[in-house]
Design an enzyme around this catalytic site. Structure first.
Site, mmCIF file in Angstrom:
data_model
loop_
_atom_site.group_PDB
_atom_site.id
_atom_site.type_symbol
_atom_site.label_atom_id
_atom_site.label_comp_id
_atom_site.label_asym_id
_atom_site.label_seq_id
_atom_site.Cartn_x
_atom_site.Cartn_y
_atom_site.Cartn_z
ATOM 1 N N ASP A 163 0.854 -1.190 0.000
ATOM 2 C CA ASP A 163 0.000 0.000 0.000
ATOM 3 C C ASP A 163 0.891 1.242 0.000
ATOM 4 O OD1 ASP A 163 0.787 -0.739 2.724
ATOM 5 O OD2 ASP A 163 -0.404 0.983 3.380
ATOM 6 N N GLU A 230 0.137 -0.731 5.802
ATOM 7 C CA GLU A 230 1.211 -0.321 6.706
ATOM 8 C C GLU A 230 1.147 1.170 6.956
ATOM 9 O OE1 GLU A 230 5.143 1.096 8.047
ATOM 10 O OE2 GLU A 230 4.040 1.691 6.254
#
Ligand code: NAG
Ligand code: NAG
Ligand code: NAG
Length: 570
Positions: A163, A230
């Site tokens: 991400d 994250e």
């Protein structure tokens, strides 16, 4: 030979590079003979300064030496560079933005941006998907298992996250090349995620795809764990991946875990690679002041906003002091910088040599190192006030004012100590303003009985993270990683990077990684991303990575897997 003994210098490993000026004086050999010791088992006895920050020799695979040489030669070709560019560029072109406060997977539609990325991996890495087992955790968490032939060897775990932080709409037109273009200008690959951390995920997958193309079959199992949020603390990704791995592999199952973290940077005239052996803790403390409202034309001396301002100033004036404590990760780092940095101030070099025995020398090292705000942040609990809110109308007394202090907790402290400190510092001033105080759910000062009700101070701290356990910098996993970094940089750049010598220092992260959930899975969690320049350019406009640095990441992962595969002491 990729084995790492704690002696560091290995019979049979590639010869220590001349830049360490490692020589065994004849007298030492004679002494060793006398005491029946092998000189190679005595680490840097000839050079007391190196013993402050011993450097491993470069570590190249031996059993798979020919394969490694083939692959690194391949990585040096133009054709491979373009293949690497195409892979990273394609990955960058699929936005996988993470926003704060996203709802559960399956409910919040924004997670769907991950679908095309996960599908893309299947076609982009056919061999990986044919040979590795893929387990999906909470839909988008990816665990790949590359089964080794020897089950008695503890697997290694390579982590990453696919991400990215969102591109702020207001900054979208400030990018030199559009944020999701993956544009390659002949030197750099541009775009959000090009470093953080698609370079990590794609680098790992390219390394394995390359090894599979050469028919490599691992002896030691390699496990990959890729998170998908994250950038918002991994609440849905890493937080579900860790328990899934724990259930499948057990406690302390991994010989080592490598996740993103410190890269390699120039400092004091040398290149220092800094794998993080520690990670700071985290706690947000909210300070809320409530006072009676009323008409603004007949105000008290201090409104809630004025009182809050005084509390904030008081907190800032009483910040935890930076302290360089012996045998902490920042101290190890100071020793390495002072010992090996050719341009380190002479006073620093002297100070780190004497710091262990002399308080004055330690103070001197502090004085020099603390000029750097980054270093100061490593050795103290930090406390910026990052949010403030209060008042609703210009002619109404504010009934409520709130500030949030964002603490990053030093390894020498704890959540409890941090909360206690904030409370104790603010108590005096709260008494001065006659506030009743509630700290973390506990009523400390009840409201006064008189009619002089001044208001309340409420401290609260919803969620926190203790500083991570500290990994050993003298244990085999750190040494294997260090020797691997040196070998990889050698392979990519020749002996030196930018004509600078390369050293490895234990590092420490001031930010948090997905490894926060992984403490039970290994004693050896090392945070290292093989990024040139560290995290400098991520999270902002013009995130980009040099194509040759990205190829360097693939070489690094390839070398790491092969070295770990041969190591018997991990
Ligand atoms: C390495 O490459 C050479 C020639 O390019 C080839 O003969 C050799 O078999 C290769 N070795 C491995 C282990 O792939
Ligand atoms: C800190 O720990 C002590 C001892 O466990 C406990 O009594 C105290 O309430 C804790 N303080 C905070 C602020 O959490
Ligand atoms: C706190 O209360 C005392 C006693 O009622 C009063 O004298 C004092 O002025 C108050 N302090 C403030 C800052 O309002």
């Amino acid at each position: 030979m990729a084995d790492v003994k704690s002696s560091g210098l290995l019979p049979g490993s590639s010869p220590p590079r001349s830049r360490f000026r490692w020589r065994v004086p004849l007298t030492l050999i004679a002494l060793c003979a006398l005491f029946n010791l092998h000189p190679l088992q005595i680490e840097f006895l000839d050079d007391t300064s190196s013993s402050l920050c011993p450097q491993p020799s470069t570590l190249v695979p031996e059993k798979n030496g020919a394969l490694w040489a083939n692959l690194t030669a391949l990585h040096g070709t133009d054709a491979f560079l373009h293949r690497a560019v195409d892979q990273l560029s394609a990955a960058v072109q699929i936005p996988t933005e993470t926003y704060d406060g996203m709802g559960p997977v399956g409910e919040d539609p924004r997670w769907a941006s991950r679908d095309p990325f996960v599908d893309h991996l299947v076609t982009a890495f056919p061999r990986v998907h044919a040979s590795l087992d893929l387990q999906k955790v909470n839909t988008y968490g990816l665990v790949y298992t590359w089964q080794g032939s020897d089950d008695s060897l503890k697997p290694i775990l390579l982590m990453g996250h696919y991400d990215v932080v969102p591109v702020a709409p207001l900054s979208a037109d400030q990018w030199t090349h559009p944020a999701y273009s993956g544009y390659f200008d002949g030197e750099y690959i541009w775009g959000r995620g090009s470093t953080d951390d698609k370079s990590g995920v794609i680098g790992i997958l390219m390394a394995i795809e390359g090894l599979l193309e050469k028919d490599f079959a691992p002896t030691r199992t390699v496990v990959l764990s890729f998170g998908f949020d994250e950038e918002a603390s991994g609440y849905h990704g890493a937080a579900s991946l860790a328990p899934a791995l724990l259930e499948r592999f057990g406690r302390n199952a991994f010989a080592m875990i490598i996740d993103e973290g410190g890269g390699y940077n120039e400092q004091y005239g040398a290149i220092f690679a800094a794998p993080g052996i520690a990670e700071k803790g985290y706690i947000d403390v909210s300070i809320e002041v409530q006072t009676p409202g009323g008409h603004s034309s007949i105000p008290p001396d201090h409104t809630s906003i004025g009182i809050l301002a005084a509390l904030i100033v008081h907190l800032e004036n009483n910040a935890p002091p930076p302290v360089l404590e012996l045998d902490t990760p920042p101290f190890e780092m100071a020793q390495c910088l002072g010992t090996h940095g050719p341009d380190a101030p002479r006073k620093l070099k002297r100070a780190v040599r004497r710091a262990r025995k002399s308080k004055r020398a330690l103070k001197e090292a502090e004085r020099i190192l603390f000029e750097d705000r980054k270093f100061r942040s490593l050795v103290r609990t930090t406390q910026p006030v990052d949010l403030v809110n209060g008042g609703v109308k210009s002619n109404a007394l504010p009934e409520q004012a709130v500030a949030v202090v964002n603490h990053r907790i030093t390894t020498q402290s704890s959540i409890n100590a941090t909360l206690t400190r904030d409370r104790d510092i603010l108590l005096d001033l709260a008494a001065h303003f006659n506030l009743s105080v509630t700290a973390y759910g506990q009523l400390l000062t009840p409201p006064a009985e008189s009619d002089s009700y001044a208001g309340t101070l409420t401290l609260s701290a919803p969620r926190g993270l203790e500083p991570a356990p500290i990994a050993s910098s003298s244990a085999p996993p750190f040494r294997l990683l260090s020797g691997t970094i040196l070998a990889s940089l050698d392979a990519t750049y020749g002996a030196d990077v930018n004509k600078k010598q390369v050293f490895v220092t234990p590092g420490m992260e001031t930010f948090n990684t997905d490894t926060r959930y992984f403490w039970d899975l290994s004693d050896h969690i090392l945070r290292y991303a093989h990024w040139n320049g560290g995290i400098g350019k991520s999270h902002t406009v013009d995130e980009s990575i040099r194509a040759d640095s990205f190829v360097g990441i693939i070489t690094f992962i390839t070398t790491l897997i092969l070295n770990a595969d041969e190591a018997t002491s991990l």
